[in-house]
Design a protein around this motif. Structure first.
Motif, PDB file in Angstrom:
ATOM      1  N   UNK A  17       0.805  -1.259   0.031  1.00  0.00           N
ATOM      2  CA  UNK A  17       0.054   0.045   0.041  1.00  0.00           C
ATOM      3  C   UNK A  17       0.998   1.226  -0.005  1.00  0.00           C
ATOM      4  N   UNK A  18       0.544   2.206  -0.756  1.00  0.00           N
ATOM      5  CA  UNK A  18      -0.668   2.474  -1.596  1.00  0.00           C
ATOM      6  C   UNK A  18      -0.794   1.474  -2.564  1.00  0.00           C
ATOM      7  N   UNK A  19      -1.987   1.011  -2.907  1.00  0.00           N
ATOM      8  CA  UNK A  19      -2.324   0.348  -4.143  1.00  0.00           C
ATOM      9  C   UNK A  19      -2.630   0.948  -5.403  1.00  0.00           C
ATOM     10  N   UNK A  20      -2.778   0.297  -6.376  1.00  0.00           N
ATOM     11  CA  UNK A  20      -3.211   1.186  -7.762  1.00  0.00           C
ATOM     12  C   UNK A  20      -4.474   2.016  -7.590  1.00  0.00           C
ATOM     13  N   UNK A  21      -4.617   3.186  -8.099  1.00  0.00           N
ATOM     14  CA  UNK A  21      -5.920   3.995  -7.675  1.00  0.00           C
ATOM     15  C   UNK A  21      -6.650   4.113  -8.867  1.00  0.00           C
ATOM     16  N   UNK A  22      -7.972   3.796  -8.780  1.00  0.00           N
ATOM     17  CA  UNK A  22      -8.638   3.808 -10.126  1.00  0.00           C
ATOM     18  C   UNK A  22      -8.761   5.286 -10.519  1.00  0.00           C
ATOM     19  N   UNK A  23      -8.832   5.261 -12.137  1.00  0.00           N
ATOM     20  CA  UNK A  23      -8.939   6.736 -12.476  1.00  0.00           C
ATOM     21  C   UNK A  23     -10.207   7.337 -12.021  1.00  0.00           C
ATOM     22  N   UNK A  24     -11.197   6.621 -11.915  1.00  0.00           N
ATOM     23  CA  UNK A  24     -12.410   6.979 -11.473  1.00  0.00           C
ATOM     24  C   UNK A  24     -12.268   8.125 -10.198  1.00  0.00           C
ATOM     25  N   UNK A  25     -11.251   7.494  -9.262  1.00  0.00           N
ATOM     26  CA  UNK A  25     -10.825   7.929  -7.714  1.00  0.00           C
ATOM     27  C   UNK A  25     -10.070   9.248  -8.192  1.00  0.00           C
ATOM     28  N   UNK A  26      -9.178   9.108  -8.752  1.00  0.00           N
ATOM     29  CA  UNK A  26      -8.244  10.274  -9.386  1.00  0.00           C
ATOM     30  C   UNK A  26      -9.081  11.397  -9.969  1.00  0.00           C
ATOM     31  N   UNK A  27      -9.978  11.143 -10.813  1.00  0.00           N
ATOM     32  CA  UNK A  27     -10.928  12.076 -11.362  1.00  0.00           C
ATOM     33  C   UNK A  27     -11.817  12.805 -10.228  1.00  0.00           C
ATOM     34  N   UNK A 199      -6.991  -2.109   0.343  1.00  0.00           N
ATOM     35  CA  UNK A 199      -8.223  -2.750  -0.647  1.00  0.00           C
ATOM     36  C   UNK A 199      -9.021  -1.921  -1.128  1.00  0.00           C
ATOM     37  N   UNK A 200      -9.384  -0.803  -0.584  1.00  0.00           N
ATOM     38  CA  UNK A 200     -10.232   0.326  -1.142  1.00  0.00           C
ATOM     39  C   UNK A 200      -9.667   1.206  -2.293  1.00  0.00           C
ATOM     40  N   UNK A 201      -8.598   1.137  -2.506  1.00  0.00           N
ATOM     41  CA  UNK A 201      -7.801   1.702  -3.620  1.00  0.00           C
ATOM     42  C   UNK A 201      -8.114   2.969  -3.792  1.00  0.00           C
ATOM     43  N   UNK A 202      -8.137   3.767  -2.734  1.00  0.00           N
ATOM     44  CA  UNK A 202      -8.318   5.188  -2.789  1.00  0.00           C
ATOM     45  C   UNK A 202      -6.768   5.771  -2.441  1.00  0.00           C
ATOM     46  N   UNK A 203      -6.576   6.775  -2.574  1.00  0.00           N
ATOM     47  CA  UNK A 203      -5.381   7.625  -2.354  1.00  0.00           C
ATOM     48  C   UNK A 203      -5.171   7.511  -0.621  1.00  0.00           C
ATOM     49  N   UNK A 204      -3.854   7.461  -0.098  1.00  0.00           N
ATOM     50  CA  UNK A 204      -3.577   7.447   1.366  1.00  0.00           C
ATOM     51  C   UNK A 204      -4.043   9.006   1.928  1.00  0.00           C
ATOM     52  N   UNK A 205      -4.380   8.894   3.235  1.00  0.00           N
ATOM     53  CA  UNK A 205      -4.546   9.982   3.764  1.00  0.00           C
ATOM     54  C   UNK A 205      -5.815   9.919   4.897  1.00  0.00           C
ATOM     55  N   UNK A 206      -6.686   9.163   4.927  1.00  0.00           N
ATOM     56  CA  UNK A 206      -8.075   9.021   5.625  1.00  0.00           C
ATOM     57  C   UNK A 206      -8.043   7.475   6.079  1.00  0.00           C
ATOM     58  N   UNK A 207      -8.824   7.687   7.504  1.00  0.00           N
ATOM     59  CA  UNK A 207      -8.913   6.108   8.112  1.00  0.00           C
ATOM     60  C   UNK A 207     -10.371   6.098   8.477  1.00  0.00           C
ATOM     61  N   UNK A 208     -10.809   4.900   7.795  1.00  0.00           N
ATOM     62  CA  UNK A 208     -12.232   4.582   8.173  1.00  0.00           C
ATOM     63  C   UNK A 208     -12.333   4.075   9.612  1.00  0.00           C
ATOM     64  N   UNK A 209     -13.153   4.729  10.431  1.00  0.00           N
ATOM     65  CA  UNK A 209     -13.479   3.966  11.689  1.00  0.00           C
ATOM     66  C   UNK A 209     -14.857   3.504  12.152  1.00  0.00           C
ATOM     67  N   UNK A 351      -4.271  -5.891  -4.031  1.00  0.00           N
ATOM     68  CA  UNK A 351      -4.875  -5.013  -3.346  1.00  0.00           C
ATOM     69  C   UNK A 351      -5.956  -3.973  -4.116  1.00  0.00           C
ATOM     70  N   UNK A 352      -7.414  -4.198  -3.936  1.00  0.00           N
ATOM     71  CA  UNK A 352      -8.258  -3.349  -4.615  1.00  0.00           C
ATOM     72  C   UNK A 352      -8.028  -3.333  -6.134  1.00  0.00           C
ATOM     73  N   UNK A 353      -8.023  -2.176  -6.710  1.00  0.00           N
ATOM     74  CA  UNK A 353      -7.944  -2.071  -8.051  1.00  0.00           C
ATOM     75  C   UNK A 353      -6.783  -2.783  -8.652  1.00  0.00           C
ATOM     76  N   UNK A 354      -5.806  -3.020  -7.717  1.00  0.00           N
ATOM     77  CA  UNK A 354      -4.502  -3.556  -8.120  1.00  0.00           C
ATOM     78  C   UNK A 354      -4.617  -5.070  -8.368  1.00  0.00           C
TER      79      UNK A 354
END
Lengths: 393, 393
Positions: A17-27, A199-209, A351-354
């Motif tokens: 991690x980070x794993x590949x991020x979907x172009x949809x997420x980057x957009x 595995x969510x394949x978003x960019x790093x920086x947040x933490x779901x709790x 992981x995820x998108x990767x």
């Protein structure tokens, strides 16, 4: 000084991690910034909570993303739940159990460590014994999926044991969320944190709790204030809670939240269970290729985490040179070992998108070349075919 | 459940932050994610540090972005510098001084409050008196630019007084960095934090900080560990420090850092001093328009912060209705009052990319309409012309 705009290369991210991020997420990250109290943004926050509840399989009202990376999600769990003097049983089978101990002690708690071998699941019997020996323990903490080794522990059983001894259970799900079966309500987990970049394949920086009602009760009945203002859930809930009027606490990371929202929409479209199955199937294909080459997994089959494949580095191989070939000649990142495993293992993430067939085949072909150039004692020219057989099956 | 991709509206952000984000920054956010230990990323980190040193006007080696919003930057300063029992003089002239008090107390420190009127600069004489009365104080903390009121304090003088009494100075520069003169080394500030979503016009979620050598010495000689693992600078420096090999601490928020890098490149292209001058000039134009309508500033001219214009709400006006007209009919966000000023003021930001003539004219024209519909006792049809005269001058 004349520093110019930064244009990163296009890597394939198959490390821890980070794993590949979907172009949809980057957009989504690049959409127009709006205010953190804008009514349209508040609607997005409500959707975000619903999507996270879906991913965690929970109805916990207190389910939201902490505005900082997974390490801060971990700390949010500990600073809110551990009071000075509280005894916490920490099961350690890798790097991140050690970080839990640090957290407990910095909260003024007493950490009782239960050690398991690195690369093995946490042993429920050892936890049971520790709880019998420490009847005054208040909390049990363990890592569901150890990113440092690729071992998956039986969270359901460990939580059951914790509850039998009147303890709350804090679970690290940084690498499991979205990739492996995880059922917060069914397993009765009290506090759980994850990251966005696995595995969510978003960019790093947040933490779901997510926190159970029981955990919330402990937070509300604390004798001492939470030592962190930024992470104090009593305050954070004024913004993320269900109140009609959201109170300003801190400025939310708007565009990062757009990205997480999109990543969770993608997960919902695929279906959580389908995502788990995809991670498992792709793991089996990668495994077939790696084993055909003669490479060995660190973790026994029964404890193995599909999205993080730790393999032993063959004798006499310059491991840094191999990773450099992968990175420079193939734009492919795999992970080095961490902590006690530094220099001994590679960690290959799916992981995820990767986690897709193309990445598996590229990785095996690139490894075949790199290991050949490193004169590693492996069988050449067989890995891709072995993986393809599984993918076709 | 069928939640769809989120498509935010295109607002004009003239509240207290976030401010309008440059399309260049949004484009940077969407570039391919790479690993946080990738050598290319490490090069970007070095550039980031150089750019932040430029923005802060400092040579401090420990200058970097905290991986979380400004509130976490504040907490990073306090948890590292305040030890249990330390006496801290906190100057309060708005909401954020109160947050500093919370931080001091949660670190086990003793906060001695020096109160000034909201909407006025911090009074150096009061600080001097407090330090004489508290010779055992170790730290002085104050807000350079109060986002809740729009008051600018004389940071240079306040730091001088702190040093005369052997105190370190912690400065909140969330709203000043990039928008108003701020000279960390020349003014000898010991610890400073800011945000990305004000005059840097980046998305929210990161907090630039800088620490002097003297501050670092206090951190290194602490008797007790820093209570936050996530914010412990002794650990964070292993990743952001100048060492040849960067040690993993937490996973950096890669794409958010791309955005901040681009925002700082833009600042460097404009020139820091030019940016300060632009903020001042645009403030004068907005001020001319607002005063032509008969609206009154909360802060006297000598204490006024150009990038945050707090104006009193005219008697009898439904302030929420006015903000709703601006938001819904003009896609324009201005800020409500905060804390003791809630319901009494509007806060109009002119920060970073949002500080431009077009925004000033749109804002004044929209306010003219909204205040007319709200039957406010203001002079109609004069504001735009008054602002244009200043802009042309």
């Amino acid at each position: 000084m004349a520093i110019k705009s930064f244009h990163p290369p296009q890597r394939i991210l198959m490390g821890p991690g980070p794993s590949d991020v979907s172009p949809r997420v980057l957009a989504a990250m690049a959409r127009p910034t709006i205010g953190h109290l804008d009514p349209v943004f508040v609607t997005m926050m409500d959707e975000m909570k619903a999507l996270l509840k879906y991913a965690f399989k929970t109805e916990n009202e207190l389910t939201m993303p902490v505005s900082a990376p997974g390490s801060a999600g971990m700390e949010t769990c500990f600073v809110n739940l551990v009071e000075p003097g509280d005894k916490v049983i920490v099961c350690q089978n890798g790097v991140f159990g050690g970080r839990m101990k640090e957290n407990v002690e910095r909260c003024g708690g007493i950490a009782v460590m239960v050690q398991d071998d690195w690369g093995r699941a946490v042993d429920p019997q050892k936890l049971e014994d520790a709880l019998k020996a420490n009847p005054d323990a208040r909390i049990v903490a363990f890592v569901h999926a150890e990113t440092s080794t690729g071992a998956l522990s039986d969270a359901k059983t460990l939580v059951e044991i914790a509850h039998q001894h009147n303890c709350l259970a804090i679970v690290d799900a940084v690498t499991s969320l979205g990739g492996s079966p995880l059922k917060v309500d069914e397993w009765m987990i009290d506090a759980i944190y994850s990251g966005t970049q696995k595995c969510l394949s978003c960019t790093p920086g947040l933490s779901p709790v997510s926190f159970s009602t029981r955990a919330l009760e402990k937070i509300k009945s604390r004798k001492s204030p939470v030592q962190s203002w930024f992470m104090d859930l009593n305050l954070v809930m004024g913004y993320w809670g269900g109140a009609a009027k959201r109170a300003y606490h801190h400025t939310a990371p708007i565009n990062s939240l757009y990205g997480l929202h999109e990543a969770l929409v993608i997960l919902q479209e695929e279906g959580l269970e389908n995502s788990w199955a995809r991670h498992q199937k792709n793991h089996l294909a990668l495994r077939a290729g790696l084993e055909a080459m003669g490479l060995n997994f660190v973790v026994p089959v029964k404890d193995r985490l599909p999205q993080l494949n730790a393999i032993s580095i063959p004798d006499g191989v310059d491991e840094v040179a191999v990773r450099n070939i992968l990175l420079n000649d193939y734009q492919l990142e795999i992970g080095a070992g961490l902590g006690a495993m530094a220099g001994k293992v590679w960690r290959i993430g799916l992981m995820g998108h990767a986690s897709n067939p193309r990445n598996i085949l590229v990785c095996l072909a690139a490894l075949d070349d790199a290991l050949g150039r490193a004169k590693a004692p492996v069988k050449r020219g067989v890995a891709v075919d072995a993986a393809q057989k599984v993918l076709a099956g």
